[in-house]
Design an enzyme around this catalytic site. Structure first.
Site, mmCIF file in Angstrom:
data_model
loop_
_atom_site.group_PDB
_atom_site.id
_atom_site.type_symbol
_atom_site.label_atom_id
_atom_site.label_comp_id
_atom_site.label_asym_id
_atom_site.label_seq_id
_atom_site.Cartn_x
_atom_site.Cartn_y
_atom_site.Cartn_z
ATOM 1 N N HIS A 23 0.918 -1.314 0.054
ATOM 2 C CA HIS A 23 -0.085 -0.279 -0.063
ATOM 3 C C HIS A 23 0.996 1.016 -0.140
ATOM 4 C CE1 HIS A 23 -3.947 -1.965 2.029
ATOM 5 N NE2 HIS A 23 -4.250 -2.174 0.437
ATOM 6 N N HIS A 79 -11.435 -9.340 -6.034
ATOM 7 C CA HIS A 79 -11.368 -7.353 -5.564
ATOM 8 C C HIS A 79 -10.327 -7.128 -6.542
ATOM 9 C CE1 HIS A 79 -10.089 -4.694 -2.881
ATOM 10 N NE2 HIS A 79 -8.941 -5.367 -2.077
ATOM 11 N N GLU A 81 -8.491 -3.652 -5.965
ATOM 12 C CA GLU A 81 -6.976 -3.525 -5.805
ATOM 13 C C GLU A 81 -5.766 -4.078 -6.940
ATOM 14 O OE1 GLU A 81 -7.124 -3.473 -0.883
ATOM 15 O OE2 GLU A 81 -5.672 -1.753 -2.447
ATOM 16 N N ASP A 83 -2.645 -5.555 -6.261
ATOM 17 C CA ASP A 83 -2.656 -6.713 -6.424
ATOM 18 C C ASP A 83 -2.926 -7.471 -6.847
ATOM 19 O OD1 ASP A 83 -4.311 -5.824 -3.938
ATOM 20 O OD2 ASP A 83 -3.533 -6.915 -2.605
ATOM 21 N N HIS A 145 -11.915 -6.399 2.418
ATOM 22 C CA HIS A 145 -12.339 -4.958 3.434
ATOM 23 C C HIS A 145 -12.252 -3.620 2.130
ATOM 24 C CE1 HIS A 145 -8.167 -3.712 1.897
ATOM 25 N NE2 HIS A 145 -8.105 -4.661 1.162
ATOM 26 N N ASP A 164 -9.056 -11.449 0.167
ATOM 27 C CA ASP A 164 -7.975 -11.142 1.024
ATOM 28 C C ASP A 164 -7.715 -10.867 2.635
ATOM 29 O OD1 ASP A 164 -5.657 -8.634 -0.443
ATOM 30 O OD2 ASP A 164 -7.369 -7.177 -0.017
ATOM 31 N N TYR A 192 -2.000 -8.634 10.173
ATOM 32 C CA TYR A 192 -2.763 -8.015 8.636
ATOM 33 C C TYR A 192 -4.182 -7.763 9.197
ATOM 34 C CZ TYR A 192 -4.940 -9.372 4.214
ATOM 35 O OH TYR A 192 -4.636 -8.509 2.570
ATOM 36 N N HIS A 225 -3.348 -13.804 -0.301
ATOM 37 C CA HIS A 225 -2.013 -13.318 0.077
ATOM 38 C C HIS A 225 -1.314 -14.580 0.647
ATOM 39 C CE1 HIS A 225 -2.100 -9.420 -1.481
ATOM 40 N NE2 HIS A 225 -3.322 -9.311 -0.680
HETATM 41 FE FE1 FEO Z 1 -7.296 -5.603 -0.581
HETATM 42 FE FE2 FEO Z 1 -4.934 -7.663 -0.957
HETATM 43 O O1 FEO Z 1 -6.124 -6.008 -1.554
#
Ligand code: FEO
Length: 395
Positions: A23, A79, A81, A83, A145, A164, A192, A225
């Site tokens: 981030h 998701h 994002e 990543d 999230h 996530d 996390y 992740h």
């Molecule tokens: Fe909310 Fe792993 O990105």
């Protein structure tokens, strides 16, 4: 790198051993991370999520060694994002007409990031996609999230792809929860949760209860992740239920910054006072200018109370203390107690300011705090130790 997890289900992600900040510069990743992407081959072939942008080319090349790209029938974007979606532009160059399944908010985010009109298909909880012998069932998970987040569940193999949720920033070539060091694993899981999910704890509980009520068998949880949960996968779900319930351990965390070591001496004396009357409580001290802020947040998450100190400077407090207090405010911790302390030479309003900030952050203020003039002498040190004693007695 790729490997088969189960019955034609492949991990096709990327282990990022080098990552130390996530981030932007916001989240420390001392142990790297992984971006997990999964490919399911059935009568129809489906790809679930991709990897972060810098690895897009590698990802597409690696994927093409597992499946001919034109054989991918569907892409799921759990998701948006970057990543997880960062390799979509490179992949979509190769297979531009492949439909992408995501939530309505997912479409907004993906269009917002990539400015492309891909063939989006909006899904919501309960919608199904048949792969042939198995189905993928979608479960929207807003604020777990991000507003666009969703899970999907593979029938017959009983796998929850949770993105996530239940993940951790933890690079390991072992890739399964039962193979890695358990202390390392759970330390990364709680860090996390503390840093990312704390503000959404009430939604975490609700969503987990909703999923558990479906009584779906879960043999594996494949997150986006870190490790794949295959040994007792619900253990991490149960941990989330615990953490979402205003979690605290028997711990007090003291956070301070210091200019000429006066506030540091106060912090240490307060800790000694606590220890004198309570031999069981864990006391941890962090200089907020030196310790990693995400590690501090993890310790705040575990604490039943915190004590925060700063000398007064320019009619205010040191910036590392205001910085960590701003992080703490945003995370909306509940059912934790707090007090403030600090040294001063002239005006001395730092303690009051910290107390106000702690109150605004939702902490129950135990007392008006303690301040000491210049360098604490023996009497001042004794007052700080007494403060620590009284603080722990009043919890
Ligand atoms: Fe909310 Fe792993 O990105």
């Amino acid at each position: 790198m790729h490997f088969e997890i189960k019955n034609n289900i492949f991990w096709v992600g990327k282990i990022d051993w080098e990552l130390r900040k996530f981030h932007g510069e916001e989240y420390s990743t001392h142990k790297g991370t992984t971006y997990n992407s999964y490919l399911i081959k059935d009568e129809h072939t489906v790809l679930i999520d991709t990897v972060w942008t810098p690895f897009a080319e590698e990802f597409v090349d690696n994927l093409s060694q597992v499946v001919s790209l034109d054989k991918i029938d569907f892409i799921i974007a759990n998701h948006a994002e970057p990543d997880h979606s960062g390799a979509l532009p490179a992949l979509m160059k190769e297979i531009p007409d492949t439909p992408i399944y995501c939530t309505a908010n997912g479409v907004k985010s993906l269009k917002g990031y990539y400015h492309k009109d891909w063939d989006f298909h909006v899904v919501k909880t309960g919608d199904k996609l048949s792969l042939g012998s198995r189905d993928l069932v979608f479960v929207s998970a807003p604020m777990l999230h991000w507003p666009d987040s969703m899970f999907c569940y593979l029938t017959d193999d009983n796998i929850l792809f949770s993105n996530d949720a239940f993940g951790q920033h933890y690079a390991s070539e072992l890739m399964y929860n039962d193979l890695v060091d358990q202390c390392e694993l759970f330390d990364e899981c709680i860090k996390y949760y503390a840093n990312i999910l704390t503000p959404f704890s009430h939604l975490v509980r609700k969503k987990i209860e909703e999923v558990l009520e479906l009584k779906l068998p879960v043999d594996m949880i494949c997150t986006s992740h870190g490790v794949i949960w295959r040994d007792d996968p619900l253990q991490i779900v149960n941990k989330y239920m615990e953490w979402a319930d205003n979690y605290k351990e028997n711990q007090i965390t003291i956070i301070y910054d210091t200019m000429w070591n006066s506030t540091r001496r106060m912090a240490e004396a307060i800790a000694e006072g606590i220890r004198k009357v309570d031999g069981m409580v864990v006391v941890k001290l962090f200089n907020s200018a030196r310790a990693d802020k995400n590690d501090i947040i993890k310790e705040v998450f575990k604490s039943k109370a915190i004590i925060v100190g700063s000398p007064t400077i320019n009619n205010g407090i040191l910036s590392s203390v205001s910085g960590i207090l701003e992080e703490i405010r945003g995370l909306r911790f509940r059912e934790k107690k707090a007090a403030a302390f600090g040294s001063y030479g002239w005006s001395g309003e730092g303690v009051k300011m910290i107390t106000e900030l702690l109150k605004e952050a939702g902490f129950e203020i135990v007392n008006e705090g303690i301040r000491e003039l210049w360098k604490p002498d023996r009497e001042a040190i004794k007052r700080c130790a007494d403060f620590g004693e009284n603080f722990v007695k009043s919890l």
